[in-house]
Design a protein around this motif. Structure first.
Motif, mmCIF file in Angstrom:
data_model
loop_
_atom_site.group_PDB
_atom_site.id
_atom_site.type_symbol
_atom_site.label_atom_id
_atom_site.label_comp_id
_atom_site.label_asym_id
_atom_site.label_seq_id
_atom_site.Cartn_x
_atom_site.Cartn_y
_atom_site.Cartn_z
ATOM 1 N N LEU A 44 0.838 -1.188 0.000
ATOM 2 C CA LEU A 44 0.000 0.000 0.000
ATOM 3 C C LEU A 44 0.877 1.244 0.000
ATOM 4 O O LEU A 44 2.057 1.197 0.341
ATOM 5 N N SER A 45 0.290 2.373 -0.340
ATOM 6 C CA SER A 45 1.070 3.608 -0.481
ATOM 7 C C SER A 45 1.499 4.187 0.861
ATOM 8 O O SER A 45 2.502 4.897 0.938
ATOM 9 N N GLY A 46 0.759 3.891 1.914
ATOM 10 C CA GLY A 46 1.096 4.430 3.225
ATOM 11 C C GLY A 46 0.097 3.989 4.282
ATOM 12 O O GLY A 46 -0.918 3.348 3.984
ATOM 13 N N PRO A 47 0.346 4.331 5.546
ATOM 14 C CA PRO A 47 -0.553 3.959 6.645
ATOM 15 C C PRO A 47 -1.985 4.441 6.471
ATOM 16 O O PRO A 47 -2.922 3.763 6.884
ATOM 17 N N ASP A 48 -2.156 5.615 5.846
ATOM 18 C CA ASP A 48 -3.508 6.131 5.656
ATOM 19 C C ASP A 48 -4.307 5.244 4.700
ATOM 20 O O ASP A 48 -5.517 5.054 4.873
ATOM 21 N N GLU A 49 -3.634 4.685 3.682
ATOM 22 C CA GLU A 49 -4.321 3.765 2.777
ATOM 23 C C GLU A 49 -4.665 2.464 3.507
ATOM 24 O O GLU A 49 -5.717 1.864 3.264
ATOM 25 N N LEU A 50 -3.785 2.037 4.402
ATOM 26 C CA LEU A 50 -4.071 0.852 5.214
ATOM 27 C C LEU A 50 -5.317 1.095 6.066
ATOM 28 O O LEU A 50 -6.204 0.232 6.145
ATOM 29 N N ARG A 51 -5.393 2.287 6.640
ATOM 30 C CA ARG A 51 -6.572 2.627 7.446
ATOM 31 C C ARG A 51 -7.836 2.623 6.591
ATOM 32 O O ARG A 51 -8.863 2.052 6.987
ATOM 33 N N ARG A 52 -7.777 3.231 5.413
ATOM 34 C CA ARG A 52 -8.949 3.265 4.527
ATOM 35 C C ARG A 52 -9.356 1.851 4.115
ATOM 36 O O ARG A 52 -10.553 1.546 4.006
ATOM 37 N N SER A 53 -8.373 1.001 3.880
ATOM 38 C CA SER A 53 -8.662 -0.378 3.479
ATOM 39 C C SER A 53 -9.427 -1.116 4.570
ATOM 40 O O SER A 53 -10.313 -1.924 4.291
ATOM 41 N N VAL A 54 -9.083 -0.817 5.827
ATOM 42 C CA VAL A 54 -9.797 -1.437 6.948
ATOM 43 C C VAL A 54 -11.212 -0.874 7.044
ATOM 44 O O VAL A 54 -12.193 -1.613 7.173
ATOM 45 N N GLU A 55 -11.308 0.467 6.961
ATOM 46 C CA GLU A 55 -12.610 1.127 7.102
ATOM 47 C C GLU A 55 -13.590 0.712 5.997
ATOM 48 O O GLU A 55 -14.788 0.573 6.236
ATOM 49 N N HIS A 57 -13.472 -2.106 4.333
ATOM 50 C CA HIS A 57 -13.522 -3.574 4.256
ATOM 51 C C HIS A 57 -12.879 -4.101 2.979
ATOM 52 O O HIS A 57 -13.408 -5.021 2.327
ATOM 53 N N LEU A 58 -11.744 -3.532 2.619
ATOM 54 C CA LEU A 58 -11.053 -3.946 1.405
ATOM 55 C C LEU A 58 -10.002 -5.027 1.653
ATOM 56 O O LEU A 58 -9.472 -5.603 0.699
ATOM 57 N N LEU A 59 -9.689 -5.279 2.932
ATOM 58 C CA LEU A 59 -8.683 -6.293 3.247
ATOM 59 C C LEU A 59 -9.289 -7.691 3.139
ATOM 60 O O LEU A 59 -10.448 -7.912 3.471
ATOM 61 N N THR A 60 -8.487 -8.625 2.672
ATOM 62 C CA THR A 60 -8.923 -10.017 2.656
ATOM 63 C C THR A 60 -8.924 -10.543 4.096
ATOM 64 O O THR A 60 -8.270 -9.962 4.976
ATOM 65 N N PRO A 61 -9.646 -11.634 4.361
ATOM 66 C CA PRO A 61 -9.620 -12.207 5.717
ATOM 67 C C PRO A 61 -8.194 -12.517 6.189
ATOM 68 O O PRO A 61 -7.859 -12.303 7.361
#
Length: 278
Positions: A44-55, A57-61
């Protein structure tokens, strides 16, 4: 790679809701390298994208498991704090003086060293009733990664040397790799592992075992929880303990202000409680 305070607050709240582990602001620094590592692992591009991915629901199980797993503390070793295992043996002796079965739960087993140490404590006992007891050990953790390692029972030379005497190593482990170019790996023998069952359990979720336990080890878990979650964890343990069953906590832990369902047992070298009979 910078991690904003807002991002740290978000992940601290997420981790607490999922695992009960509390990261207060003074300890946010412990989260930074874990968040950065996950960001890079997920490309991912950075921690903020990681946060958005969680919010969103873009992360795989599997990625979500990695995220939660990164927050857990898996520090362990064989016979960690030797005096505690001497105290556990004393408790085992008390229980087996009245019956020939022994059911034990290692409630935060990490990579398994505590569980295998418990089995060795039984197998090496000089008390015949302890040594000949019909025993079973349930070893649980919230982390699938550490449970996979614990189930395999494979340890590096460094891991095997932490707390394990050479005589016990040769008796209960077999060497798999011995080469000038490869580090040695050791595997737990069947005689040590055959009565241990590993299972994923979140201590904050309701769960009842098919039979109750005589001894529960829950060492260095409560110190990471808030008061409400400490009470939840202890209630889960209480529900799964035999009448007059024993609870072993970490050296810095106490049930004071948490539960009145246990009595403190003065056993040298360990924090031991006994379930009060109804």
């Amino acid at each position: 790679m910078e991690v904003s305070v807002e991002c740290l607050r978000f992940f601290a709240a997420l981790i607490e809701s999922e695992t009960g582990i509390v990261y207060s602001e003074p300890n946010y620094y412990q989260l930074i390298p874990r968040i950065v590592e996950l960001t890079q692992t997920f490309a991912l591009s950075g921690p903020d994208e990681l946060r958005r991915s969680v919010e969103e629901h873009l992360l795989t199980p599997e990625q979500r498991h990695h995220l939660i797993d990164a927050a857990t503390n898996n520090e362990t070793s064989f016979f960690r704090d030797r005096k505690v295992f001497e105290a556990i043996h004393e408790v085992m002796t008390t229980i087996t003086s009245e019956k020939d079965t022994l059911k034990i739960w290692s409630a935060a087993c990490s990579t398994g060293q505590e569980s295998y140490s418990l089995a060795m404590t039984l197998l090496e006992s000089k008390n015949e009733k302890v040594k000949r007891s019909i025993y079973s050990i349930l070893a649980s953790d919230i982390s699938e990664r550490v449970l996979a390692k614990a189930t395999k029972g494979h340890y590096t030379e460094l891991e095997i040397d932490r707390g394990l005497e050479s005589s016990l190593r040769s008796k209960y482990f077999e060497q798999l790799t011995q080469s000038q170019n490869l580090a040695s790996t050791w595997r737990a023998k069947k005689v040590l592992s055959e009565h241990i069952h590993f299972k994923k359990i979140n201590l904050l979720e309701r769960w009842t075992h098919s039979s109750k336990f005589d001894i529960v080890l829950c060492r260095n878990v409560l110190i990471y929880q808030n008061v409400e979650n400490k009470r939840k964890v202890i209630q889960r343990i209480f529900d799964n303990l035999e009448p007059s069953g024993y609870l072993i906590l970490g050296g810095a832990e106490s049930l004071s202000g948490i539960s009145e369902d246990f009595e403190h047992v003065p056993v040298a070298g360990a924090v031991v409680y006994r379930k009060l009979s109804a």
